[in-house]
Design a protein around this motif. Structure first.
Motif, PDB file in Angstrom:
ATOM      1  N   LEU A  95       0.811  -1.221   0.000  1.00 54.09           N
ATOM      2  CA  LEU A  95       0.000   0.000   0.000  1.00 54.09           C
ATOM      3  C   LEU A  95       0.845   1.272   0.000  1.00 54.09           C
ATOM      4  CD1 LEU A  95      -2.678  -1.037   2.653  1.00 54.09           C
ATOM      5  CD2 LEU A  95      -3.028  -0.865   0.187  1.00 54.09           C
ATOM      6  N   TRP A  96       2.169   1.137   0.010  1.00 53.95           N
ATOM      7  CA  TRP A  96       3.028   2.301   0.223  1.00 53.95           C
ATOM      8  C   TRP A  96       2.765   3.411  -0.792  1.00 53.95           C
ATOM      9  CZ3 TRP A  96       8.309   1.153   2.764  1.00 53.95           C
ATOM     10  CH2 TRP A  96       8.803   2.317   3.358  1.00 53.95           C
ATOM     11  N   ASN A  97       2.482   3.037  -2.033  1.00 50.66           N
ATOM     12  CA  ASN A  97       2.339   4.058  -3.077  1.00 50.66           C
ATOM     13  C   ASN A  97       1.159   5.006  -2.856  1.00 50.66           C
ATOM     14  OD1 ASN A  97       0.759   1.483  -4.132  1.00 50.66           O
ATOM     15  ND2 ASN A  97      -0.181   3.247  -5.119  1.00 50.66           N
ATOM     16  N   ILE A  98       0.172   4.617  -2.029  1.00 48.46           N
ATOM     17  CA  ILE A  98      -1.003   5.492  -1.863  1.00 48.46           C
ATOM     18  C   ILE A  98      -0.671   6.712  -1.018  1.00 48.46           C
ATOM     19  CG2 ILE A  98      -2.466   3.449  -2.014  1.00 48.46           C
ATOM     20  CD1 ILE A  98      -3.262   3.825   0.897  1.00 48.46           C
ATOM     21  N   PHE A  99       0.461   6.675  -0.300  1.00 53.13           N
ATOM     22  CA  PHE A  99       0.800   7.743   0.647  1.00 53.13           C
ATOM     23  C   PHE A  99       1.642   8.825  -0.035  1.00 53.13           C
ATOM     24  CE2 PHE A  99      -0.041   4.032   3.284  1.00 53.13           C
ATOM     25  CZ  PHE A  99      -0.904   4.566   4.225  1.00 53.13           C
ATOM     26  N   ALA A 100       0.953   9.696  -0.775  1.00 54.14           N
ATOM     27  CA  ALA A 100       1.618  10.831  -1.411  1.00 54.14           C
ATOM     28  C   ALA A 100       1.277  12.103  -0.642  1.00 54.14           C
ATOM     29  CB  ALA A 100       1.173  10.951  -2.867  1.00 54.14           C
ATOM     30  N   GLY A 101       1.204  11.979   0.681  1.00 56.01           N
ATOM     31  CA  GLY A 101       0.718  13.034   1.559  1.00 56.01           C
ATOM     32  C   GLY A 101      -0.433  12.555   2.416  1.00 56.01           C
ATOM     33  N   LEU A 102      -1.098  11.444   2.010  1.00 56.27           N
ATOM     34  CA  LEU A 102      -2.119  10.820   2.842  1.00 56.27           C
ATOM     35  C   LEU A 102      -1.540  10.457   4.203  1.00 56.27           C
ATOM     36  CD1 LEU A 102      -5.058   9.500   2.812  1.00 56.27           C
ATOM     37  CD2 LEU A 102      -3.881   7.362   2.260  1.00 56.27           C
ATOM     38  N   HIS A 103      -2.311  10.683   5.262  1.00 54.45           N
ATOM     39  CA  HIS A 103      -1.826  10.402   6.609  1.00 54.45           C
ATOM     40  C   HIS A 103      -2.116   8.955   7.034  1.00 54.45           C
ATOM     41  CE1 HIS A 103      -1.718  14.894   8.047  1.00 54.45           C
ATOM     42  NE2 HIS A 103      -1.291  14.738   6.793  1.00 54.45           N
ATOM     43  N   ILE A 104      -3.386   8.531   6.966  1.00 49.78           N
ATOM     44  CA  ILE A 104      -3.764   7.209   7.485  1.00 49.78           C
ATOM     45  C   ILE A 104      -4.777   6.557   6.549  1.00 49.78           C
ATOM     46  CG2 ILE A 104      -4.757   5.906   9.416  1.00 49.78           C
ATOM     47  CD1 ILE A 104      -4.023   8.217  11.269  1.00 49.78           C
ATOM     48  N   TYR A 105      -4.550   5.294   6.255  1.00 46.45           N
ATOM     49  CA  TYR A 105      -5.526   4.465   5.556  1.00 46.45           C
ATOM     50  C   TYR A 105      -6.143   3.520   6.583  1.00 46.45           C
ATOM     51  CZ  TYR A 105      -7.379   0.750   2.577  1.00 46.45           C
ATOM     52  OH  TYR A 105      -8.193  -0.186   1.982  1.00 46.45           O
ATOM     53  N   CYS A 106      -7.462   3.576   6.733  1.00 46.95           N
ATOM     54  CA  CYS A 106      -8.196   2.744   7.683  1.00 46.95           C
ATOM     55  C   CYS A 106      -8.958   1.684   6.893  1.00 46.95           C
ATOM     56  CB  CYS A 106      -9.183   3.585   8.489  1.00 46.95           C
ATOM     57  SG  CYS A 106      -8.462   5.007   9.343  1.00 46.95           S
ATOM     58  N   GLY A 107      -8.615   0.425   7.074  1.00 47.73           N
ATOM     59  CA  GLY A 107      -9.245  -0.642   6.320  1.00 47.73           C
ATOM     60  C   GLY A 107      -9.499  -1.855   7.190  1.00 47.73           C
ATOM     61  N   ALA A 108      -9.436  -3.029   6.564  1.00 48.24           N
ATOM     62  CA  ALA A 108      -9.694  -4.287   7.277  1.00 48.24           C
ATOM     63  C   ALA A 108      -8.695  -5.339   6.815  1.00 48.24           C
ATOM     64  CB  ALA A 108     -11.114  -4.771   7.021  1.00 48.24           C
ATOM     65  N   TRP A 109      -8.202  -6.124   7.766  1.00 55.54           N
ATOM     66  CA  TRP A 109      -7.272  -7.193   7.419  1.00 55.54           C
ATOM     67  C   TRP A 109      -8.000  -8.539   7.269  1.00 55.54           C
ATOM     68  CZ3 TRP A 109      -6.846 -11.154  11.040  1.00 55.54           C
ATOM     69  CH2 TRP A 109      -7.264 -10.869  12.339  1.00 55.54           C
ATOM     70  N   ASP A 110      -9.299  -8.558   7.535  1.00 59.24           N
ATOM     71  CA  ASP A 110     -10.149  -9.737   7.346  1.00 59.24           C
ATOM     72  C   ASP A 110     -11.582  -9.207   7.207  1.00 59.24           C
ATOM     73  OD1 ASP A 110     -11.357 -12.358   7.487  1.00 59.24           O
ATOM     74  OD2 ASP A 110      -9.580 -13.079   8.541  1.00 59.24           O
ATOM     75  N   SER A 111     -12.557  -9.953   7.668  1.00 61.83           N
ATOM     76  CA  SER A 111     -13.954  -9.586   7.432  1.00 61.83           C
ATOM     77  C   SER A 111     -14.376  -8.337   8.201  1.00 61.83           C
ATOM     78  CB  SER A 111     -14.875 -10.739   7.852  1.00 61.83           C
ATOM     79  OG  SER A 111     -14.606 -11.899   7.097  1.00 61.83           O
ATOM     80  N   MET A 112     -15.245  -7.559   7.550  1.00 63.04           N
ATOM     81  CA  MET A 112     -16.005  -6.488   8.203  1.00 63.04           C
ATOM     82  C   MET A 112     -17.473  -6.836   7.971  1.00 63.04           C
ATOM     83  SD  MET A 112     -13.918  -4.207   9.572  1.00 63.04           S
ATOM     84  CE  MET A 112     -14.241  -2.459   9.458  1.00 63.04           C
ATOM     85  N   TYR A 113     -18.210  -7.019   9.019  1.00 59.14           N
ATOM     86  CA  TYR A 113     -19.531  -7.626   8.923  1.00 59.14           C
ATOM     87  C   TYR A 113     -20.630  -6.608   8.631  1.00 59.14           C
ATOM     88  CZ  TYR A 113     -17.589 -12.060  10.342  1.00 59.14           C
ATOM     89  OH  TYR A 113     -16.863 -13.226  10.374  1.00 59.14           O
ATOM     90  N   ASP A 114     -21.636  -7.087   7.897  1.00 63.56           N
ATOM     91  CA  ASP A 114     -22.801  -6.307   7.527  1.00 63.56           C
ATOM     92  C   ASP A 114     -24.013  -6.931   8.205  1.00 63.56           C
ATOM     93  OD1 ASP A 114     -24.533  -4.547   6.117  1.00 63.56           O
ATOM     94  OD2 ASP A 114     -24.897  -6.118   4.620  1.00 63.56           O
ATOM     95  N   GLY A 115     -24.340  -6.442   9.386  1.00 64.90           N
ATOM     96  CA  GLY A 115     -25.458  -6.990  10.149  1.00 64.90           C
ATOM     97  C   GLY A 115     -26.090  -5.912  10.999  1.00 64.90           C
ATOM     98  N   PHE A 116     -27.213  -6.224  11.604  1.00 59.37           N
ATOM     99  CA  PHE A 116     -27.958  -5.187  12.323  1.00 59.37           C
ATOM    100  C   PHE A 116     -27.188  -4.648  13.517  1.00 59.37           C
ATOM    101  CE2 PHE A 116     -29.112  -8.910  14.770  1.00 59.37           C
ATOM    102  CZ  PHE A 116     -29.295  -8.456  16.061  1.00 59.37           C
ATOM    103  N   THR A 117     -26.268  -5.438  14.070  1.00 59.54           N
ATOM    104  CA  THR A 117     -25.509  -4.928  15.211  1.00 59.54           C
ATOM    105  C   THR A 117     -24.382  -3.993  14.787  1.00 59.54           C
ATOM    106  OG1 THR A 117     -23.990  -6.834  15.251  1.00 59.54           O
ATOM    107  CG2 THR A 117     -26.020  -6.993  16.569  1.00 59.54           C
ATOM    108  N   THR A 118     -24.046  -3.978  13.484  1.00 58.45           N
ATOM    109  CA  THR A 118     -22.989  -3.083  12.997  1.00 58.45           C
ATOM    110  C   THR A 118     -23.567  -1.851  12.306  1.00 58.45           C
ATOM    111  OG1 THR A 118     -22.766  -4.204  10.843  1.00 58.45           O
ATOM    112  CG2 THR A 118     -21.419  -5.024  12.680  1.00 58.45           C
ATOM    113  N   ASP A 119     -24.888  -1.651  12.397  1.00 59.15           N
ATOM    114  CA  ASP A 119     -25.503  -0.552  11.654  1.00 59.15           C
ATOM    115  C   ASP A 119     -25.075   0.810  12.162  1.00 59.15           C
ATOM    116  OD1 ASP A 119     -26.903  -0.667  14.055  1.00 59.15           O
ATOM    117  OD2 ASP A 119     -28.870  -0.291  13.142  1.00 59.15           O
ATOM    118  N   GLU A 120     -24.555   0.886  13.387  1.00 57.83           N
ATOM    119  CA  GLU A 120     -24.151   2.165  13.962  1.00 57.83           C
ATOM    120  C   GLU A 120     -22.648   2.419  13.880  1.00 57.83           C
ATOM    121  OE1 GLU A 120     -25.661   2.200  17.942  1.00 57.83           O
ATOM    122  OE2 GLU A 120     -27.722   2.595  17.302  1.00 57.83           O
TER     123      GLU A 120
END
Length: 249
Positions: free
Chosen positions: A139-164
């Motif tokens: 991902l190094w190339n995306i940092f042309a002044g960008l400070h932080i990339y926030c992502g996921a290293w595995d699943s991010m769930y789509d369910g009613f408990t994650t709606d908030e």
């Protein structure tokens, strides 16, 4: 104060019909995106754009020099939230799915250069597996002044408990949490284990001859504009290391 943008994709019927993906539709996309949007605007931050479904194009984030239009969209806001299906390539690139080919069905981070003479400081991707924890340097190339990339290293769930989760991330930001902590805490859930990760680059002083000075990194020091310290941009010529923090919960 900050300006922000949102790309939120819930439906993928066009991608399925074209045979480019078998991805199911999502369910709570707009609960999260609307919560993020409402909380930030309620605190006085400015929404620059909010695109949904087929109005989201992969050129929104692709570098202008690569044929995209990031200088109008993602690289023209301080903070960008995107929700879609994600993944990563063998070389560590993130990929994300769109539901219309303007001009491609997927974006690949190898064509991103964010913060380059423009605004982008933080990207938040509520998408599965957009960071390869075994090859974060991809991902190094995306940092042309960008400070932080926030992502996921595995699943991010789509369910009613994650709606908030979107609202929770934004609430953390406007209450003075660091951007990194706001992401990790905000997407955590009591019913499922999400897998957030935050990635940044550091300079020679952060690297400190092989000893990482975490106290100097964006992960420990950056806050949303108006709610705490924001470190200066770090151009590629001064980048000496790439750092990441991951959690599960």
């Amino acid at each position: 104060m900050a300006n922000f943008g949102i790309d939120a994709i819930r439906y993928f019927n066009h991608a399925r019909a074209a045979g480019v993906s078998t991805a199911d539709d999502l369910t709570y996309t707009f609960n999260r995106a609307n919560g993020f949007d409402s909380k930030l605007r309620g605190a006085g931050h400015t929404r620059s754009f909010y695109w949904a479904n087929t109005d989201c194009w992969e050129t929104d984030i692709r570098d202008t020099d690569q044929g995209g239009d990031d200088r109008t969209y993602v690289d023209n806001v301080d903070l960008f939230w995107i929700e879609t299906h994600g993944g990563h390539e063998g070389d560590g690139q993130a990929r994300m799915l769109f539901d219309t080919p303007q001009t491609a069905w997927r974006t690949y981070s190898g064509k991103w250069q964010l913060g380059e003479n423009w605004n982008a400081e933080w990207v938040m991707a509520y998408s599965c597996e957009t960071v390869d924890r075994n090859n974060v340097v991809g991902l190094w190339n995306i940092f042309a002044g960008l400070h932080i990339y926030c992502g996921a290293w595995d699943s991010m769930y789509d369910g009613f408990t994650t709606d908030e989760c979107g609202e929770d991330v934004a609430d953390n930001l406007i209450h003075g949490h660091t951007v990194s902590h706001a992401w990790h805490d905000g997407v955590s859930d009591w019913a499922v284990d999400n897998h957030p990760i935050t990635v940044c680059v550091g300079d020679a002083a952060t690297w400190n001859n092989g000893n990482i000075r975490w106290d100097r990194s964006y992960l420990n020091r950056d806050h949303l504009w108006g709610h705490g310290n924001v470190e200066p941009d770090l151009p590629p010529s001064r980048q000496a290391c790439i750092l990441w923090r991951w959690t599960e919960g």
